[in-house]
Design a protein around this motif. Structure first.
Motif, PDB file in Angstrom:
ATOM      1  N   MET A   1      -7.727 -32.484  32.090  1.00 42.95           N
ATOM      2  CA  MET A   1      -8.726 -31.926  31.181  1.00 42.95           C
ATOM      3  C   MET A   1      -8.448 -30.448  30.895  1.00 42.95           C
ATOM      4  SD  MET A   1     -11.314 -32.500  29.288  1.00 42.95           S
ATOM      5  CE  MET A   1     -11.923 -34.081  29.845  1.00 42.95           C
ATOM      6  N   SER A   2      -8.042 -29.688  31.928  1.00 44.89           N
ATOM      7  CA  SER A   2      -7.783 -28.265  31.703  1.00 44.89           C
ATOM      8  C   SER A   2      -6.611 -28.071  30.756  1.00 44.89           C
ATOM      9  CB  SER A   2      -7.535 -27.553  33.035  1.00 44.89           C
ATOM     10  OG  SER A   2      -6.419 -28.110  33.700  1.00 44.89           O
ATOM     11  N   HIS A   3      -5.596 -28.942  30.850  1.00 42.52           N
ATOM     12  CA  HIS A   3      -4.467 -28.835  29.923  1.00 42.52           C
ATOM     13  C   HIS A   3      -4.924 -29.118  28.495  1.00 42.52           C
ATOM     14  CE1 HIS A   3      -0.275 -28.806  28.658  1.00 42.52           C
ATOM     15  NE2 HIS A   3      -0.514 -29.911  27.976  1.00 42.52           N
ATOM     16  N   ASP A   4      -5.802 -30.079  28.340  1.00 44.51           N
ATOM     17  CA  ASP A   4      -6.335 -30.369  27.008  1.00 44.51           C
ATOM     18  C   ASP A   4      -7.092 -29.164  26.453  1.00 44.51           C
ATOM     19  OD1 ASP A   4      -5.300 -32.906  27.207  1.00 44.51           O
ATOM     20  OD2 ASP A   4      -7.200 -33.845  27.768  1.00 44.51           O
ATOM     21  N   THR A   5      -7.818 -28.483  27.319  1.00 41.87           N
ATOM     22  CA  THR A   5      -8.554 -27.289  26.892  1.00 41.87           C
ATOM     23  C   THR A   5      -7.593 -26.195  26.454  1.00 41.87           C
ATOM     24  OG1 THR A   5     -10.361 -27.817  28.419  1.00 41.87           O
ATOM     25  CG2 THR A   5     -10.269 -25.560  27.580  1.00 41.87           C
ATOM     26  N   LEU A   6      -6.516 -26.014  27.199  1.00 39.80           N
ATOM     27  CA  LEU A   6      -5.516 -25.009  26.835  1.00 39.80           C
ATOM     28  C   LEU A   6      -4.881 -25.336  25.485  1.00 39.80           C
ATOM     29  CD1 LEU A   6      -3.804 -24.589  30.312  1.00 39.80           C
ATOM     30  CD2 LEU A   6      -5.093 -22.817  29.112  1.00 39.80           C
ATOM     31  N   ILE A   7      -4.566 -26.593  25.268  1.00 38.56           N
ATOM     32  CA  ILE A   7      -3.992 -27.008  23.986  1.00 38.56           C
ATOM     33  C   ILE A   7      -4.993 -26.767  22.861  1.00 38.56           C
ATOM     34  CG2 ILE A   7      -3.223 -28.992  22.631  1.00 38.56           C
ATOM     35  CD1 ILE A   7      -1.100 -27.988  24.542  1.00 38.56           C
ATOM     36  N   SER A   8      -6.267 -27.112  23.109  1.00 38.58           N
ATOM     37  CA  SER A   8      -7.297 -26.920  22.094  1.00 38.58           C
ATOM     38  C   SER A   8      -7.435 -25.447  21.715  1.00 38.58           C
ATOM     39  CB  SER A   8      -8.632 -27.468  22.606  1.00 38.58           C
ATOM     40  OG  SER A   8      -9.667 -27.209  21.676  1.00 38.58           O
ATOM     41  N   MET A   9      -7.436 -24.566  22.715  1.00 41.71           N
ATOM     42  CA  MET A   9      -7.517 -23.135  22.427  1.00 41.71           C
ATOM     43  C   MET A   9      -6.295 -22.672  21.633  1.00 41.71           C
ATOM     44  SD  MET A   9      -9.200 -21.253  25.772  1.00 41.71           S
ATOM     45  CE  MET A   9      -8.198 -22.035  27.037  1.00 41.71           C
ATOM     46  N   THR A  10      -5.127 -23.156  22.019  1.00 44.61           N
ATOM     47  CA  THR A  10      -3.905 -22.760  21.329  1.00 44.61           C
ATOM     48  C   THR A  10      -3.912 -23.230  19.882  1.00 44.61           C
ATOM     49  OG1 THR A  10      -2.678 -22.831  23.416  1.00 44.61           O
ATOM     50  CG2 THR A  10      -1.393 -22.888  21.393  1.00 44.61           C
ATOM     51  N   ARG A  11      -4.356 -24.457  19.651  1.00 39.70           N
ATOM     52  CA  ARG A  11      -4.431 -24.960  18.274  1.00 39.70           C
ATOM     53  C   ARG A  11      -5.448 -24.172  17.454  1.00 39.70           C
ATOM     54  NH1 ARG A  11       0.238 -27.079  17.100  1.00 39.70           N
ATOM     55  NH2 ARG A  11       0.875 -28.694  18.576  1.00 39.70           N
ATOM     56  N   ASN A  12      -6.520 -23.743  18.093  1.00 41.66           N
ATOM     57  CA  ASN A  12      -7.498 -22.886  17.422  1.00 41.66           C
ATOM     58  C   ASN A  12      -6.840 -21.588  16.956  1.00 41.66           C
ATOM     59  OD1 ASN A  12      -9.261 -20.319  17.938  1.00 41.66           O
ATOM     60  ND2 ASN A  12     -10.795 -21.892  17.477  1.00 41.66           N
ATOM     61  N   LEU A  13      -6.059 -20.977  17.829  1.00 41.41           N
ATOM     62  CA  LEU A  13      -5.376 -19.726  17.491  1.00 41.41           C
ATOM     63  C   LEU A  13      -4.352 -19.932  16.388  1.00 41.41           C
ATOM     64  CD1 LEU A  13      -4.889 -18.484  21.160  1.00 41.41           C
ATOM     65  CD2 LEU A  13      -6.427 -17.461  19.482  1.00 41.41           C
ATOM     66  N   ILE A  14      -3.631 -21.041  16.457  1.00 39.04           N
ATOM     67  CA  ILE A  14      -2.618 -21.343  15.438  1.00 39.04           C
ATOM     68  C   ILE A  14      -3.281 -21.528  14.074  1.00 39.04           C
ATOM     69  CG2 ILE A  14      -0.928 -23.050  14.675  1.00 39.04           C
ATOM     70  CD1 ILE A  14      -0.385 -23.616  17.684  1.00 39.04           C
ATOM     71  N   ALA A  15      -4.368 -22.297  14.034  1.00 36.35           N
ATOM     72  CA  ALA A  15      -5.043 -22.565  12.762  1.00 36.35           C
ATOM     73  C   ALA A  15      -5.591 -21.283  12.144  1.00 36.35           C
ATOM     74  CB  ALA A  15      -6.174 -23.577  12.978  1.00 36.35           C
ATOM     75  N   HIS A  16      -6.217 -20.426  12.954  1.00 35.95           N
ATOM     76  CA  HIS A  16      -6.742 -19.163  12.434  1.00 35.95           C
ATOM     77  C   HIS A  16      -5.605 -18.238  11.998  1.00 35.95           C
ATOM     78  CE1 HIS A  16     -11.127 -19.179  12.833  1.00 35.95           C
ATOM     79  NE2 HIS A  16     -10.962 -19.949  13.905  1.00 35.95           N
TER      80      HIS A  16
END
Length: 411
Positions: free
Chosen positions: A1-16
């Motif tokens: 789950m923590s890895h999924d959270t890290l990926i989600s945060m990273t994708r958020n940064l990439i999209a912005h």
């Protein structure tokens, strides 16, 4: 789950980053200038925050071997940390149960299985047990089991050590961290080495901490060190009072040997994103820790900044730990790591903290009734809201606050 959270945060940064946008707070926030200068509030913060909440007291690599110890004073509380025979960490009140003399000198580290008080010679094991009363026949019969060093709650996770300076605390350190330590495990600090550390004097603790939660100032205050074209945007991710801030960007730099390679993260699958990209930015642990990744000699390192209030409202002190994935071996690697660490000292001491001291002196004039945090300074807004909330919460309310955070995280 923590890895999924890290990926989600990273994708958020990439999209912005791809859209040239960032996330904003709802509005500009004004807080009283006295938040930084009121000596009564300052003393309350020391009692209600630093002497009541879990604090990150050491990276695990500072106490790597059984017998390693560290003595420190935090807001008037003498603390002794030890790595015990079974590998666990003990946290104790560094006061002999005879007369209260510290059994280890504050500010020292070393390796020992026993500690003998320098006043009358009472001896304690490094697990806190009292094993020797000097001249026992003359002193009189005592129950040694009832006179061990007083224990503090302690918790080790993600290569970091926390302690709560209240032996009666009912607040679970794991609950307080709101799962944040699971994310911090992505740094992979377990097995890292402590390369160097030093302590710097700073301004009011909140003035100093503001800088760790603020990218807005980077191209202005640090134009001569980082450069005037340095980024000034950050997205903020909160886990209870703990926050990660990172620049919204679709690009990242991968350090490989002596070469830097720019990566377009939009083109990478989740499992292709390097580990160091997943932890980029600044990770803060409320109320006093900042962690940021750096490279010295082409090797992964991190600056762990540990901030504490000083004697007066206008003072603080910060211990900077430079931890590294591998101990530098060649003279060139060692010099490169020193160069990185020394550069960070200049940035913090001569730019951040020197500015903070001037700012605090000006605020003490009483000529300004409030300070502002913009919509682009969400990290500072969250920090000050949590600081006020926890400072004024009762002990029972404190438990309720973090129980609610646990329920929210589980939903």
């Amino acid at each position: 789950m923590s890895h999924d959270t890290l990926i989600s945060m990273t994708r958020n940064l990439i999209a912005h980053g791809a859209a040239d946008t960032m996330e904003y707070a709802d509005e500009v926030l004004a807080i009283p200038a006295s938040t930084y200068t009121d000596p009564e509030l300052f003393e309350l913060e020391k009692r209600k925050i630093f002497r009541r909440l879990p604090l990150m007291v050491a990276p695990s690599c500072e106490l790597p071997q059984p017998g390693d110890y560290k003595a420190m004073d935090i807001c008037g509380v003498p603390l002794l940390l030890t790595r015990q025979r079974d590998g666990t960490v003990g946290a104790f009140l560094n006061m002999c149960s005879h007369r209260g003399n510290p059994v280890v000198t504050a500010g020292t580290t070393g390796n020992a299985t026993r500690f003998t008080c320098g006043y009358h010679g009472w001896t304690f094991k490094n697990d806190g047990d009292l094993v020797g009363v000097a001249s026992p026949r003359d002193f009189g019969a005592v129950d040694k089991a009832a006179l061990c060093l007083k224990r503090f709650p302690v918790y080790e996770s993600a290569g970091l050590i926390w302690a709560t300076l209240d032996p009666e605390s009912k607040l679970s350190i794991a609950d307080y961290l709101c799962g944040y330590d699971d994310l911090l495990k992505a740094f992979e600090f377990n097995g890292w080495t402590l390369f160097a550390k030093r302590t710097l004097a700073g301004p009011n603790w909140k003035t100093a901490y503001d800088g760790y939660l603020d990218f807005y100032h980077l191209p202005v205050l640090h134009k001569d060190t980082f450069g005037a074209d340095f980024y000034n945007r950050a997205n903020y991710f909160s886990f209870g009072p703990h926050q990660r801030l990172s620049t919204p960007s679709k690009f990242a730099i991968k350090v490989s040997g002596e070469d830097d390679q720019q990566m377009d993260l939009e083109k990478l699958a989740d499992d292709e994103i390097p580990q160091e990209v997943l932890v980029q930015g600044v990770w803060t642990i409320f109320p006093h820790i900042s962690i940021a990744s750096f490279y010295g000699g082409g090797q992964r390192g991190a600056l762990v900044s540990q901030l504490f209030p000083g004697e007066t409202v206008g003072d603080s002190y910060t211990t900077q730990y430079y931890v590294m994935e591998n101990q530098p071996e060649t003279p060139e690697q060692v010099q490169a790591a020193h160069d990185q660490f020394n550069f960070l000292e200049i940035v913090v001491r001569d730019e951040d903290y020197a500015t903070g001291k001037r700012q605090h002196e000006a605020l003490q004039s009483g000529m300004m009734d409030r300070v502002l945090f913009g919509k682009n300074e969400g990290g500072g807004q969250v920090f000050h809201q949590w600081a006020a909330k926890l400072t004024h919460a009762s002990d029972s309310e404190l438990l309720d606050i973090f129980a609610a955070e646990q329920r929210e995280a589980a939903e």
